[in-house]
Design a protein around this motif. Sequence first.
Motif, PDB file in Angstrom:
ATOM      1  N   PRO A  47       0.810  -1.224   0.000  1.00  0.00           N
ATOM      2  CA  PRO A  47       0.000   0.000   0.000  1.00  0.00           C
ATOM      3  C   PRO A  47       0.839   1.268   0.000  1.00  0.00           C
ATOM      4  N   ARG A  48       2.012   1.205   0.641  1.00  0.00           N
ATOM      5  CA  ARG A  48       2.895   2.377   0.627  1.00  0.00           C
ATOM      6  C   ARG A  48       3.373   2.657  -0.789  1.00  0.00           C
ATOM      7  N   TRP A  49       3.709   1.651  -1.545  1.00  0.00           N
ATOM      8  CA  TRP A  49       4.164   1.832  -2.929  1.00  0.00           C
ATOM      9  C   TRP A  49       3.036   2.333  -3.817  1.00  0.00           C
ATOM     10  N   ARG A  50       1.821   1.832  -3.608  1.00  0.00           N
ATOM     11  CA  ARG A  50       0.695   2.323  -4.400  1.00  0.00           C
ATOM     12  C   ARG A  50       0.435   3.800  -4.121  1.00  0.00           C
ATOM     13  N   ARG A  51       0.580   4.188  -2.871  1.00  0.00           N
ATOM     14  CA  ARG A  51       0.409   5.605  -2.534  1.00  0.00           C
ATOM     15  C   ARG A  51       1.523   6.439  -3.150  1.00  0.00           C
ATOM     16  N   ASN A  52       2.755   5.907  -3.192  1.00  0.00           N
ATOM     17  CA  ASN A  52       3.858   6.622  -3.845  1.00  0.00           C
ATOM     18  C   ASN A  52       3.579   6.840  -5.328  1.00  0.00           C
ATOM     19  N   GLU A  53       2.952   5.863  -5.966  1.00  0.00           N
ATOM     20  CA  GLU A  53       2.585   6.023  -7.371  1.00  0.00           C
ATOM     21  C   GLU A  53       1.593   7.167  -7.546  1.00  0.00           C
ATOM     22  N   GLU A  54       0.629   7.260  -6.633  1.00  0.00           N
ATOM     23  CA  GLU A  54      -0.341   8.348  -6.711  1.00  0.00           C
ATOM     24  C   GLU A  54       0.331   9.698  -6.501  1.00  0.00           C
ATOM     25  N   LEU A  55       1.245   9.765  -5.547  1.00  0.00           N
ATOM     26  CA  LEU A  55       1.942  11.025  -5.299  1.00  0.00           C
ATOM     27  C   LEU A  55       2.801  11.407  -6.502  1.00  0.00           C
ATOM     28  N   TYR A  56       3.467  10.444  -7.116  1.00  0.00           N
ATOM     29  CA  TYR A  56       4.284  10.711  -8.300  1.00  0.00           C
ATOM     30  C   TYR A  56       3.423  11.213  -9.457  1.00  0.00           C
ATOM     31  N   GLY A 114       0.775  13.007  -9.024  1.00  0.00           N
ATOM     32  CA  GLY A 114       0.134  14.253  -8.624  1.00  0.00           C
ATOM     33  C   GLY A 114      -1.248  14.080  -8.056  1.00  0.00           C
ATOM     34  N   LYS A 115      -1.623  12.876  -7.627  1.00  0.00           N
ATOM     35  CA  LYS A 115      -2.951  12.628  -7.053  1.00  0.00           C
ATOM     36  C   LYS A 115      -2.870  12.732  -5.527  1.00  0.00           C
ATOM     37  N   PHE A 116      -2.578  13.931  -5.024  1.00  0.00           N
ATOM     38  CA  PHE A 116      -2.353  14.105  -3.590  1.00  0.00           C
ATOM     39  C   PHE A 116      -3.633  13.929  -2.770  1.00  0.00           C
ATOM     40  N   LEU A 117      -4.760  14.353  -3.301  1.00  0.00           N
ATOM     41  CA  LEU A 117      -5.999  14.412  -2.526  1.00  0.00           C
ATOM     42  C   LEU A 117      -6.908  13.215  -2.751  1.00  0.00           C
ATOM     43  N   LYS A 118      -6.412  12.144  -3.357  1.00  0.00           N
ATOM     44  CA  LYS A 118      -7.262  10.981  -3.609  1.00  0.00           C
ATOM     45  C   LYS A 118      -7.835  10.349  -2.341  1.00  0.00           C
ATOM     46  N   LYS A 127     -15.596  20.287  -5.523  1.00  0.00           N
ATOM     47  CA  LYS A 127     -14.454  20.812  -4.781  1.00  0.00           C
ATOM     48  C   LYS A 127     -13.245  20.943  -5.705  1.00  0.00           C
ATOM     49  N   SER A 128     -12.484  21.989  -5.485  1.00  0.00           N
ATOM     50  CA  SER A 128     -11.289  22.223  -6.295  1.00  0.00           C
ATOM     51  C   SER A 128     -10.169  21.268  -5.876  1.00  0.00           C
ATOM     52  N   ARG A 129      -9.339  20.914  -6.841  1.00  0.00           N
ATOM     53  CA  ARG A 129      -8.168  20.069  -6.578  1.00  0.00           C
ATOM     54  C   ARG A 129      -6.948  20.735  -7.200  1.00  0.00           C
ATOM     55  N   VAL A 130      -6.291  21.572  -6.424  1.00  0.00           N
ATOM     56  CA  VAL A 130      -5.057  22.220  -6.862  1.00  0.00           C
ATOM     57  C   VAL A 130      -3.906  21.411  -6.284  1.00  0.00           C
ATOM     58  N   GLU A 131      -3.233  20.661  -7.151  1.00  0.00           N
ATOM     59  CA  GLU A 131      -2.196  19.728  -6.704  1.00  0.00           C
ATOM     60  C   GLU A 131      -0.888  20.008  -7.440  1.00  0.00           C
ATOM     61  N   PRO A 132      -0.125  21.001  -6.987  1.00  0.00           N
ATOM     62  CA  PRO A 132       1.169  21.277  -7.640  1.00  0.00           C
ATOM     63  C   PRO A 132       2.110  20.094  -7.448  1.00  0.00           C
ATOM     64  N   VAL A 182       8.648  10.927   1.812  1.00  0.00           N
ATOM     65  CA  VAL A 182       9.405  11.868   2.642  1.00  0.00           C
ATOM     66  C   VAL A 182       8.700  13.219   2.683  1.00  0.00           C
ATOM     67  N   ILE A 183       8.106  13.623   1.571  1.00  0.00           N
ATOM     68  CA  ILE A 183       7.483  14.946   1.495  1.00  0.00           C
ATOM     69  C   ILE A 183       5.970  14.845   1.297  1.00  0.00           C
ATOM     70  N   GLU A 184       5.386  13.694   1.596  1.00  0.00           N
ATOM     71  CA  GLU A 184       3.943  13.523   1.369  1.00  0.00           C
ATOM     72  C   GLU A 184       3.124  14.512   2.182  1.00  0.00           C
ATOM     73  N   SER A 185       3.397  14.628   3.482  1.00  0.00           N
ATOM     74  CA  SER A 185       2.590  15.508   4.318  1.00  0.00           C
ATOM     75  C   SER A 185       2.664  16.954   3.845  1.00  0.00           C
ATOM     76  N   LEU A 186       3.845  17.397   3.414  1.00  0.00           N
ATOM     77  CA  LEU A 186       3.988  18.771   2.934  1.00  0.00           C
ATOM     78  C   LEU A 186       3.249  18.956   1.609  1.00  0.00           C
ATOM     79  N   ALA A 187       3.306  17.949   0.734  1.00  0.00           N
ATOM     80  CA  ALA A 187       2.610  18.056  -0.549  1.00  0.00           C
ATOM     81  C   ALA A 187       1.098  18.095  -0.346  1.00  0.00           C
TER      82      ALA A 187
END
Length: 575
Positions: free
Chosen positions: A46-55, A57-61, A69-74, A302-307
């Motif tokens: 599950p950690r790797w699947r979440r990393n794929e989403e973060l890579y 740009g799906k931060f708010l999934k 609702k707006s999804r601004v995901e830099p 490493v930077i998930e919470s900040l993203a």
Amino acid sequence: MKYPKTSNEPLDVQAKKYTAPDEFKLIKYLEEKFSASKEAKKLKVPRWRRNEELYAGKFLKPFKLPKYKSRVEPNFVHSTIETIYSILTDRNPKVDIMPRKESQVESARMTQEIVDAEMEKRKASRAVAGMKRDGLIYGNGFIKCSMHKGKVEFKVPDPFTVFFDPLATNVENAKCVIFATPTYVSEIKEMFPNKEVKAEGKLNEYRSFVKYDDKYATDKTSDLELDSKSPVDDGKGNETYGGGQALLKEAWYFEGEKLCLATWCGHTLLQKEESPYDFIPVVMFKNYASPHTIWGKGEPEVIESLAVSTSIVLSQSLDNLIYHGNPSIVMNKSMMKTYSNRPTDKPGQVFYTNGPHEGVSRLPAGNISASSLPMAQSLIQLSDQVSGVHDITQGRNPSGVTSGTAISQLQEASQQVIRTKEREVGQDAVISLYKHTLSMLKNNSEENLEVRTFSDTNGQYEFYSVPPYELDTDMDFKYVPGSSMPENRASRFDQALNLVQLGLLTPEQFWRWTQKDISQEILDEIMEQKRQQQEMMQRQQDTLQNSTNKDEILDSLLVQQGMSGQLEESETKEG
């Protein structure tokens, strides 16, 4: 092994009934190893699947926001990974093969040329780059090296297909490594024509960037992930392409001190033999390596919470701006009976009333917090500090710094974390890759090895052939790091000009420095100039030997002396 087509018995019961007792016992033993290895790895999936989403740009999934609702995901997670990856792959790393004894000097030179040539022909650098990218995204990247049809082959297995025994902390102390790869049934039957293999349905669990389960915060409307349903599905979950998919399992494990290789699919044993190599043929890049676990840590976590925090702040700020443009409306219930009076976001919408007693009013939206945008900027800066990727790392000059030397020093200092990753890759994975390649070429290659080298004497390529048994594996290996900072053509050209002005480079060396691979036209021109100089010296020498004219002899002596000085100076620089 063939099961009755009309049997209603479970597959494991059929396997026990129609499989030889020794084979069934071995398959059961291997499946137990696979189950234990899979259980030890299950927390990483599950950690790797979440990393794929973060890579992607799906931060708010995970929040399952409504559509309005707006999804601004830099996507600075993607930017961070690609920046580190570009630096790690800017220049290919190299391993120097060094002799242990004086008598091995010539053998070490030949071995170095052969291994470098084979790895270049088999595209080992591409496999190393793929391993690095996987390591940055998931925390672990792998290269599997093997002999295929007499040639060394380098493959980058999917991280979801590699399993280690539960107590392994690195490849060297692993007691069992299993590759579980989704493969078409038709391909398995080509490799093992006398074996019966059945399709197992969809195997997306073992594939990267493919939707497998909703619990990994994925949805059905992803533009980057592949759909879990195949377009050639037979309606029962089995693909018809290639006869369907089956999970081909390949185990490298020890029986006592002997390394063995076993391959099976379902309840069918395909092969079991002693390993053709004296090592498990896999190397690994572990990001943020720890000596206590075999699994690394990907950059996204490493930077998930900040993203995610940055996305929430910016999304809520945008929602507030949208609310300002289309605030809530207060109106009588009777007005809603008229279809045209139903509120929309259309500019200048007209509302029809039955009289002055019916009114339409809008509730003003609250102002956006003055700290929202500064907070988002602070979170982005924090992510830069945590990830080790800064403005100057990405080619943007820091404010207040104008000196080129100071910028270069800042650039080098900003890459301490990245250089550490490069050293970890080289001192572990790349050196092991060279050792495995050399061992396979010596012990498993059946044909002579063809090598191409460049001759400095005549400026042409030379070819020679070496029998595999002449290679010497008793060597030392020293890793030479690739890039310590980004390199471009302009900087190399400036450095080369400075060295030419100092008299440390010849014209030929200048072109090799700046072009990396000197073109044949320039090389021919340089060799022609050398040939003309040698011919002129020969003519002057003939004049000295045959002429009786004092003036001609004196001129020849002067010309010869000048040309000799130039040649000596050129040879000194080249030396």
